[in-house]
Design a protein around this motif. Structure first.
Motif, PDB file in Angstrom:
ATOM      1  N   VAL A  60       9.311  -5.924   3.632  1.00 40.26           N
ATOM      2  CA  VAL A  60      10.052  -5.896   2.375  1.00 40.26           C
ATOM      3  C   VAL A  60      10.222  -4.452   1.905  1.00 40.26           C
ATOM      4  O   VAL A  60       9.242  -3.776   1.607  1.00 40.26           O
ATOM      5  N   GLU A  61      11.470  -3.997   1.857  1.00 35.39           N
ATOM      6  CA  GLU A  61      11.724  -2.634   1.400  1.00 35.39           C
ATOM      7  C   GLU A  61      11.817  -2.601  -0.114  1.00 35.39           C
ATOM      8  O   GLU A  61      12.479  -3.446  -0.710  1.00 35.39           O
ATOM      9  N   MET A  62      11.129  -1.630  -0.732  1.00 35.49           N
ATOM     10  CA  MET A  62      11.192  -1.496  -2.186  1.00 35.49           C
ATOM     11  C   MET A  62      12.019  -0.266  -2.521  1.00 35.49           C
ATOM     12  O   MET A  62      11.865   0.773  -1.887  1.00 35.49           O
ATOM     13  N   TYR A  87       5.032  -4.595   2.243  1.00 37.57           N
ATOM     14  CA  TYR A  87       5.948  -3.818   1.403  1.00 37.57           C
ATOM     15  C   TYR A  87       5.910  -2.338   1.784  1.00 37.57           C
ATOM     16  O   TYR A  87       4.839  -1.803   2.072  1.00 37.57           O
ATOM     17  N   TYR A  88       7.068  -1.713   1.779  1.00 38.36           N
ATOM     18  CA  TYR A  88       7.115  -0.260   2.001  1.00 38.36           C
ATOM     19  C   TYR A  88       8.230   0.334   1.167  1.00 38.36           C
ATOM     20  O   TYR A  88       9.240  -0.321   0.898  1.00 38.36           O
ATOM     21  N   GLU A  89       8.019   1.570   0.733  1.00 35.97           N
ATOM     22  CA  GLU A  89       9.031   2.229  -0.086  1.00 35.97           C
ATOM     23  C   GLU A  89      10.203   2.656   0.780  1.00 35.97           C
ATOM     24  O   GLU A  89      10.022   3.019   1.931  1.00 35.97           O
ATOM     25  N   GLU A 124       9.257   5.529   6.509  1.00 33.82           N
ATOM     26  CA  GLU A 124       9.264   4.979   7.866  1.00 33.82           C
ATOM     27  C   GLU A 124       7.865   4.817   8.419  1.00 33.82           C
ATOM     28  O   GLU A 124       7.597   3.907   9.201  1.00 33.82           O
ATOM     29  N   ASP A 125       6.974   5.738   8.027  1.00 35.47           N
ATOM     30  CA  ASP A 125       5.601   5.658   8.533  1.00 35.47           C
ATOM     31  C   ASP A 125       4.925   4.350   8.097  1.00 35.47           C
ATOM     32  O   ASP A 125       4.201   3.723   8.872  1.00 35.47           O
ATOM     33  N   MET A 126       5.182   3.949   6.831  1.00 34.60           N
ATOM     34  CA  MET A 126       4.554   2.715   6.335  1.00 34.60           C
ATOM     35  C   MET A 126       5.179   1.484   6.997  1.00 34.60           C
ATOM     36  O   MET A 126       4.490   0.514   7.306  1.00 34.60           O
ATOM     37  N   LEU A 127       6.491   1.548   7.234  1.00 35.38           N
ATOM     38  CA  LEU A 127       7.158   0.451   7.940  1.00 35.38           C
ATOM     39  C   LEU A 127       6.586   0.337   9.363  1.00 35.38           C
ATOM     40  O   LEU A 127       6.242  -0.755   9.823  1.00 35.38           O
ATOM     41  N   GLU A 128       6.438   1.478  10.014  1.00 36.13           N
ATOM     42  CA  GLU A 128       5.886   1.490  11.374  1.00 36.13           C
ATOM     43  C   GLU A 128       4.461   0.949  11.399  1.00 36.13           C
ATOM     44  O   GLU A 128       4.078   0.227  12.315  1.00 36.13           O
ATOM     45  N   ALA A 129       3.691   1.307  10.377  1.00 36.36           N
ATOM     46  CA  ALA A 129       2.312   0.820  10.303  1.00 36.36           C
ATOM     47  C   ALA A 129       2.301  -0.706  10.243  1.00 36.36           C
ATOM     48  O   ALA A 129       1.478  -1.369  10.884  1.00 36.36           O
ATOM     49  N   GLY A 130       3.249  -1.262   9.472  1.00 37.40           N
ATOM     50  CA  GLY A 130       3.364  -2.718   9.392  1.00 37.40           C
ATOM     51  C   GLY A 130       3.736  -3.316  10.739  1.00 37.40           C
ATOM     52  O   GLY A 130       3.210  -4.352  11.147  1.00 37.40           O
ATOM     53  N   GLU A 131       4.640  -2.630  11.433  1.00 39.15           N
ATOM     54  CA  GLU A 131       5.068  -3.123  12.749  1.00 39.15           C
ATOM     55  C   GLU A 131       3.932  -3.051  13.775  1.00 39.15           C
ATOM     56  O   GLU A 131       3.849  -3.892  14.675  1.00 39.15           O
ATOM     57  N   ASP A 132       3.074  -2.035  13.620  1.00 33.82           N
ATOM     58  CA  ASP A 132       1.896  -1.948  14.504  1.00 33.82           C
ATOM     59  C   ASP A 132       1.045  -3.222  14.369  1.00 33.82           C
ATOM     60  O   ASP A 132       0.615  -3.802  15.368  1.00 33.82           O
ATOM     61  N   TYR A 133       0.812  -3.631  13.120  1.00 31.32           N
ATOM     62  CA  TYR A 133       0.010  -4.848  12.895  1.00 31.32           C
ATOM     63  C   TYR A 133       0.745  -6.092  13.400  1.00 31.32           C
ATOM     64  O   TYR A 133       0.144  -6.984  13.998  1.00 31.32           O
ATOM     65  N   GLN A 134       2.028  -6.109  13.140  1.00 28.29           N
ATOM     66  CA  GLN A 134       2.852  -7.245  13.556  1.00 28.29           C
ATOM     67  C   GLN A 134       2.726  -7.474  15.071  1.00 28.29           C
ATOM     68  O   GLN A 134       2.721  -8.611  15.541  1.00 28.29           O
ATOM     69  N   ALA A 135       2.627  -6.359  15.816  1.00 28.43           N
ATOM     70  CA  ALA A 135       2.536  -6.457  17.276  1.00 28.43           C
ATOM     71  C   ALA A 135       1.176  -6.995  17.726  1.00 28.43           C
ATOM     72  O   ALA A 135       1.049  -7.547  18.816  1.00 28.43           O
ATOM     73  N   LEU A 160       0.830  -1.204   0.000  1.00 27.65           N
ATOM     74  CA  LEU A 160       0.000   0.000   0.000  1.00 27.65           C
ATOM     75  C   LEU A 160       0.864   1.255   0.000  1.00 27.65           C
ATOM     76  O   LEU A 160       1.857   1.341   0.719  1.00 27.65           O
ATOM     77  N   GLU A 161       0.437   2.204  -0.809  1.00 25.51           N
ATOM     78  CA  GLU A 161       1.140   3.482  -0.872  1.00 25.51           C
ATOM     79  C   GLU A 161       0.601   4.395   0.227  1.00 25.51           C
ATOM     80  O   GLU A 161       1.351   5.090   0.905  1.00 25.51           O
ATOM     81  N   TYR A 162      -0.706   4.408   0.385  1.00 21.93           N
ATOM     82  CA  TYR A 162      -1.371   5.161   1.441  1.00 21.93           C
ATOM     83  C   TYR A 162      -2.539   4.347   1.963  1.00 21.93           C
ATOM     84  O   TYR A 162      -3.181   3.638   1.186  1.00 21.93           O
ATOM     85  N   PHE A 163      -2.842   4.464   3.247  1.00 25.62           N
ATOM     86  CA  PHE A 163      -4.165   4.025   3.696  1.00 25.62           C
ATOM     87  C   PHE A 163      -4.674   4.938   4.808  1.00 25.62           C
ATOM     88  O   PHE A 163      -3.897   5.462   5.593  1.00 25.62           O
ATOM     89  N   ASN A 164      -5.986   5.150   4.825  1.00 22.61           N
ATOM     90  CA  ASN A 164      -6.567   6.028   5.844  1.00 22.61           C
ATOM     91  C   ASN A 164      -6.922   5.203   7.083  1.00 22.61           C
ATOM     92  O   ASN A 164      -6.871   3.969   7.069  1.00 22.61           O
TER      93      ASN A 164
END
Lengths: 182, 126
Positions: free
Chosen positions: B122-124, B96-98, B102-113, B63-67
């Protein structure tokens, strides 16, 4: 029409306003504003970090306005209180997103309390609060759930500035200012 | 079971769910005003898949953006995946995050927790 357009132009210029709007908020309006600001940031060759933060905060603030009117039947349909205003500006240091809307006096304290709570949290506490609300919060019909304001604060990295002004026995005018910088 | 394919729009992501291969992809922007309505077909399809999942299930979230309205629905999708995993399907979420996002990576980590499924960040490159 009493407005002096040159004066208005100079005001916008002086305050580095990129875009201003007063009226109703539709889904189409949200899309258009996002498109305008995105291409503006493209033109300015903003770093993608800033671009993404501004875009995210803009989505949340505009959709807050959109849902706010839909979820408050006492406001909708009455033109004098259903219109909102927003300004998007860029100074040397930061992007500024300001929104203003009428709301019921009865709901002011709860919102003030919510923003104060968010403003009192540090970045890592905000992250925990976000996860807590994400996991346990109750979702409204439209999918919101109190996450918007927390997300705005996280992306902004600044304290949220706000003001409530009581206009009559039923309504207050609520303004919110969000800053986004490197 | 029929596969699910939803084409992306400026406000909603592309969704491809291939049930025979056990592969789900969500890609693009997810900023609809009404997320529950948008994600319902996917949540329903996952429910259908839960009863007879493949031996492994691979989920790609790009995802590039999500609300924040979508973030709840994405959590619902992940909760369904937890059920699929506990029904015996070896499940992994690739987030995946660009580069620099960092915000998108953090969002993934929030879910991971929150979610009990292995995440792969996965960094693109831009």
């Amino acid at each position: 029409m009493k407005i002096n357009l040159l004066e208005f132009y100079n005001l916008m210029d002086q305050d580095d306003i990129i875009l201003s709007y007063k009226g109703d908020v539709s889904s189409e309006l949200v899309s258009s504003v996002l498109q305008i600001i995105e291409s503006k940031m493209d033109k300015l060759e903003e770093p993608s970090r800033i671009r993404k933060k501004v875009y995210n905060v803009l989505v949340e603030t505009l959709q807050n306005l959109y849902h706010h009117i839909a979820e408050n039947p006492s406001l909708s349909g009455k033109e004098e209180v259903s219109s909102v205003i927003f300004l998007i500006g860029k100074s040397d240091e930061a992007y500024l997103i300001c929104t203003g809307n009428y709301m019921e006096n009865d709901n002011v304290e709860e919102l003030r309390h919510r923003i104060d709570k968010i403003n009192n949290l540090e970045a890592d506490e905000l992250k925990d609060f976000y996860k807590e609300v994400l996991n346990n919060g109750i979702m409204s019909d439209k999918g919101g759930g109190g996450l918007g304001m927390i997300d705005i604060a996280r992306k902004s990295g600044h304290k949220l500035e706000y003001n409530f002004k009581e206009v009559d026995q039923q309504h207050s005018f609520y303004s919110l200012l969000v800053k986004i910088s490197e | 079971m029929e596969n699910l394919k939803i084409d992306g729009t400026p406000k909603t992501p592309t969704i491809v769910f291939n049930l025979e291969e056990g592969k789900l992809l969500i890609r693009g922007r997810s900023i609809p005003e009404n997320s529950i309505e948008f994600y319902k077909p996917l949540v329903d399809k996952l429910e259908e898949y839960t009863n007879s999942p493949q031996s492994s299930t691979e989920v790609k979230i790009q995802l590039e953006y999500f609300n924040t309205s979508s973030s709840k629905c994405i959590l619902d999708v992940f909760k369904k995946l937890e059920k699929i995993k506990s029904n015996g399907s070896d499940t992994v979420i690739k987030w995946y995050y660009e580069e620099d996002d960092e915000d998108m990576l953090e969002a993934g980590e929030d879910y991971q927790a929150i979610i009990n499924i292995p995440f792969k960040m996965v960094e693109m490159e831009e």
